[in-house]
Design an enzyme around this catalytic site. Sequence first.
Site, PDB file in Angstrom:
ATOM      1  N   TRP B 340       0.850  -1.281   0.067  1.00 18.21           N
ATOM      2  CA  TRP B 340       0.134   0.000  -0.113  1.00 18.21           C
ATOM      3  C   TRP B 340       1.026   1.225  -0.093  1.00 18.21           C
ATOM      4  O   TRP B 340       0.741   2.249  -0.658  1.00 18.21           O
ATOM      5  CB  TRP B 340      -0.742  -0.025   1.305  1.00 18.21           C
ATOM      6  N   HIS B 341       1.987   1.199   0.692  1.00 17.53           N
ATOM      7  CA  HIS B 341       2.962   2.232   0.960  1.00 17.53           C
ATOM      8  C   HIS B 341       3.537   2.765  -0.520  1.00 17.53           C
ATOM      9  O   HIS B 341       4.040   3.822  -0.823  1.00 17.53           O
ATOM     10  CB  HIS B 341       3.861   2.162   1.966  1.00 17.53           C
ATOM     11  N   GLY B 342       3.850   1.502  -1.296  1.00 23.90           N
ATOM     12  CA  GLY B 342       4.442   2.041  -2.439  1.00 23.90           C
ATOM     13  C   GLY B 342       4.632   0.594  -3.474  1.00 23.90           C
ATOM     14  O   GLY B 342       4.544  -0.370  -2.838  1.00 23.90           O
ATOM     15  N   PHE B 486       2.242   8.267  -1.732  1.00 23.21           N
ATOM     16  CA  PHE B 486       1.600   6.832  -1.265  1.00 23.21           C
ATOM     17  C   PHE B 486       0.394   6.833  -1.754  1.00 23.21           C
ATOM     18  O   PHE B 486      -0.360   7.759  -1.910  1.00 23.21           O
ATOM     19  CB  PHE B 486       1.750   6.552   0.214  1.00 23.21           C
TER      20      PHE B 486
END
Lengths: 566, 486
Positions: B340-342, B486
């Site tokens: 989800w962050h990257g 993000f």
Amino acid sequence: MTEGPEKPSREQVAMMEVGATRISPRLARIMAISFIGLIAAVPAIQHAADLSRNPAAWPECYGIFGAVGRTCRDARRGGGLAENIMSANARLTRELRDYENALEDESQVNKFLRPVTQLAIFKAGAGNKQVYVGNDGWLFYKPDVDYVTGRGFLEPPARPAAGKMPEPRQADPVRAIADFNDQLARRRIRLLVVPTPNKAMVHPEMFAHCWSARGCPPAGEGLENPSHDEFIRRLNRAGVPVFDPSAALREYRLAAGGRQAFLKGDSHWTAPAASAVAGALAEFIGGWNILRQALPAGFHADNEPVAGTGDLTRMLCLPDWCAAGHENGQPIVKSVVRDDKGGIWQPDKNADILLLGDSFSNIYSSPALGWGQAGGLAELLSLHLDRPVDSVLVNDNGAWATRQALVDELAAGSDRLAGKRLVIWQFAARELAAGDWRMIDLAGPLMPATPASDFYVPPKGKEETVTAAVAAVGPIPRPRNEPYDHITWVHLKAVNGVETSQALVYIWSMRNNRPVDAAGLKIGQTVRLQLRRWDEAPARIKTINRSRPYYEPLKSAGPCWGEMEK
Amino acid sequence: MVFSSHIFLFYFLPAGLLLYYLCPRRLKQAVLTILSYIFYGWANPLFALLMLATTLIDYIAGLAMTGQFRLSAWRRAVPPLPPGGARSAGQKAALICSVAANLAILGFFKYFNFAAENYNWFVTAAGISGLRLDSVMRVVLPLGISFYTFQSMSYAIDVYRGRAAAARNFADYACFVSMFPQLVAGPIIRFTEVAGQLKNRSHTFEKFARGTAFFAMGLAKKILLANPCGQVADAVFDAGSRGVAEAWAGAVAYSMQIYFDFSGYSDMAIGLGLMLGFVFPKNFDSPYLSRSITEFWRRWHISLSTWLKDYLYIPLGGNRKGAGRTYANIAIVMLLGGLWHGAAWTFLIWGAMHGALLMLERTGGKKGFWSRLPAPAATACTFVFVSLTWVFFRSPDLISAMQYLGNMFGLGGEQQGSALLGGIILRPYYLASLGAACCVTWLAPQTWDFTRTLTAPKAALAGLLVLISEAILSIQGYNPFIYFIF
């Protein structure tokens, strides 16, 4: 991560928290009003300043409505729907960014706060986005430090950070240099490459206190990017000779116990260090025996004291009194090279040496850099060789800009390579890691003798004043982000009221780290400019960084040099 | 637009507050929505259209699930579906459409480039380079897309589950999705948390004053602590190699940067929310005081961890289906949390490391390694582990991350130029910023506690921090928000 028993929801907890705020009603009012007053004071001061400057005009901050209106109007013109939307979006995005930058750069409050705050931060050992502060107030250009601390420039680049697009540039310097060498060789011209070390490489002891304690080379031995040796090997394999000024600078420093080879507040070398490098370069070339036999030209030099403000000091935007005194550590004496008749040295198009160089060649030569003239690398090389030298100098982007300037001249019918036996290509070493190494074809198409008829160019030898509407403006650097003056392109339409007439004009966009002329232009604005043909622009103008149009028909249009009518 | 920018602080915010407070109550949502779209579209106006499309899809899905399309009932509130009740095929289809549309948008904009890169790597490694997709387009990542798609999805799921009533008024729903204080970097708000406030919220001087205090603290965290720490972290992480001391300094600086950057943003978001009458829940609870990774995840980015718990971990079975399934669920949640962050392997590894330690802690229980450590040592060990994992989070690729970790433990050689890094770190400004960041992390009260009782000296301190931040902002070119991408 476990499921627990039912607890109050996070929203309920937050509600209770906020409900439990303990503050007197009077203080609550004071805090709310003070906060609004604080954030509203900045635009209020700006309004007052704008109105006092021009009571008849709306303050600058309302310019956003004009920008949005113009984009909407233009979006309805021609092309398919998707194409129109994308181009309008791209334009609006740029307009919004420019508007935001201008608002911030021109803010009266910022102009007041900036020098004072920068001085406080500088005293605490920090610079800004582009400048590092070293020991004893020495300043370093961040890309120079990054070149030394960064990964090897011949290694594959790291993956771009999330959200960033990879740069579509030709990044291999060896490929570009070898190709340029081959093209010159076909004209029987030798190429000598001079990657010029930067301040952090030559004066690491002025950047890091811990330098000598780390078991690293002592002061005077210098630093290199990890790919440096491999770079030299690859160039030698490709048959390209390299003159590395590091050795000359090292000798120069050791000769007098670690003498200063770079200016304290500037990213460039001192005048004596430049002279030492020119001397070593002359000696290197002399050993080759490729130049024509010639009688001594009689160049000689006078010394003159020079005072200036370094490019890095200017980028810091310190208070004037502080900036002016920043170089006071040592009086600066430079050479002024003169010909046998006592005139100031000039590049000679008939010389058999051509120097392509960046700001390391331009300093002490181009008055735009603020350190006097007639004492740059080309002049000093001429002096040491005692023979004329031709030069094509552009301050920045040494990987590309000087080669492109040479091609421009060739395309315009001025063959600067005619009669040359040696081309010396000097560029800052940091270009090896971050430069634009696109391939350039020296045998590119010649510019038509008469440019496209709908692009206005004044008659030869004449200067004309025109009125026109601004159709597009090239990129404009932000003050404090670029070390040098800058020129950008402007696309004009309806020149002198003729609807179909256009012009491509280069004008100033930044001088002495202040936005000028082009920086204030708005799309659709009517301007009056004094124009002359670009090939008739003063020689000093051509040494300045210049943004060029990247799309047709501007790319192949005949350009003019313009100055805003005051 | 970012909160810590000249245009936001001195033009958008005062003008926005003025418009908001001058307009009649019934128009406040619409005004706030328009302001939020301007705020979001500032970076790229087309992104605002994408957000509008997402908003429309979920708004229609919500109404479709509750069968409330009739014009005659337009003024009546939509009753929530019965929790736990049976759902028709149409309701299921509406939910699937909403979730699929959100995931498709997120997947395309966030993971397309990553998928193309890995596909190219795979076909090259397999010796069939002819199948590479080199000329395929590259997708630009819209700001904050991960935040608002998660927010939208939670709305559709909550309506389906009967936990939230569908929004009848489009302005209410659009305002919930786009609300500028928390739009691009959270906290991730759920519709149930603000539905009541959208209908009815109070605007008081007390709330506004506490909002200004929150905002001042957040701005100071960002400008005075996160940015200088970020400059140190950038210099060290971008270096080709670095010595042991520099590598640790860089890792600690990044730990401080990401914490103060994100918690500063959350504080500003909460403060702005209060100024507009909204109360947003806490997003950070002094995470670096945690004595274990399990505790860390209760304190760090709380709105994300609870979202993942409620919409992923528990639906997967949580801890109710045996130890093996629990560990598998933790692994899935943390890997997806990482992604989800990257869109990069580094984020996946980061999630995997946290997941692995969560599982280890669960295995050890109260007799585990962390539980036996004295409190300060447990806090220190947790911080060190978290800092080590941030190396993956910050590095551009796996090779760089492994090299960095090697440098932290004296492996991998050190290039000459890395000695210059000391010249960046060992400056009073950066040392003071790093020291102040550590003091605030481990000694100072968190913003919620600090602002609970507001006195004149605290108000003066808040004002002073805004003034100093303003002054620093006037010279600072370095001002990224990490979580924007993000």
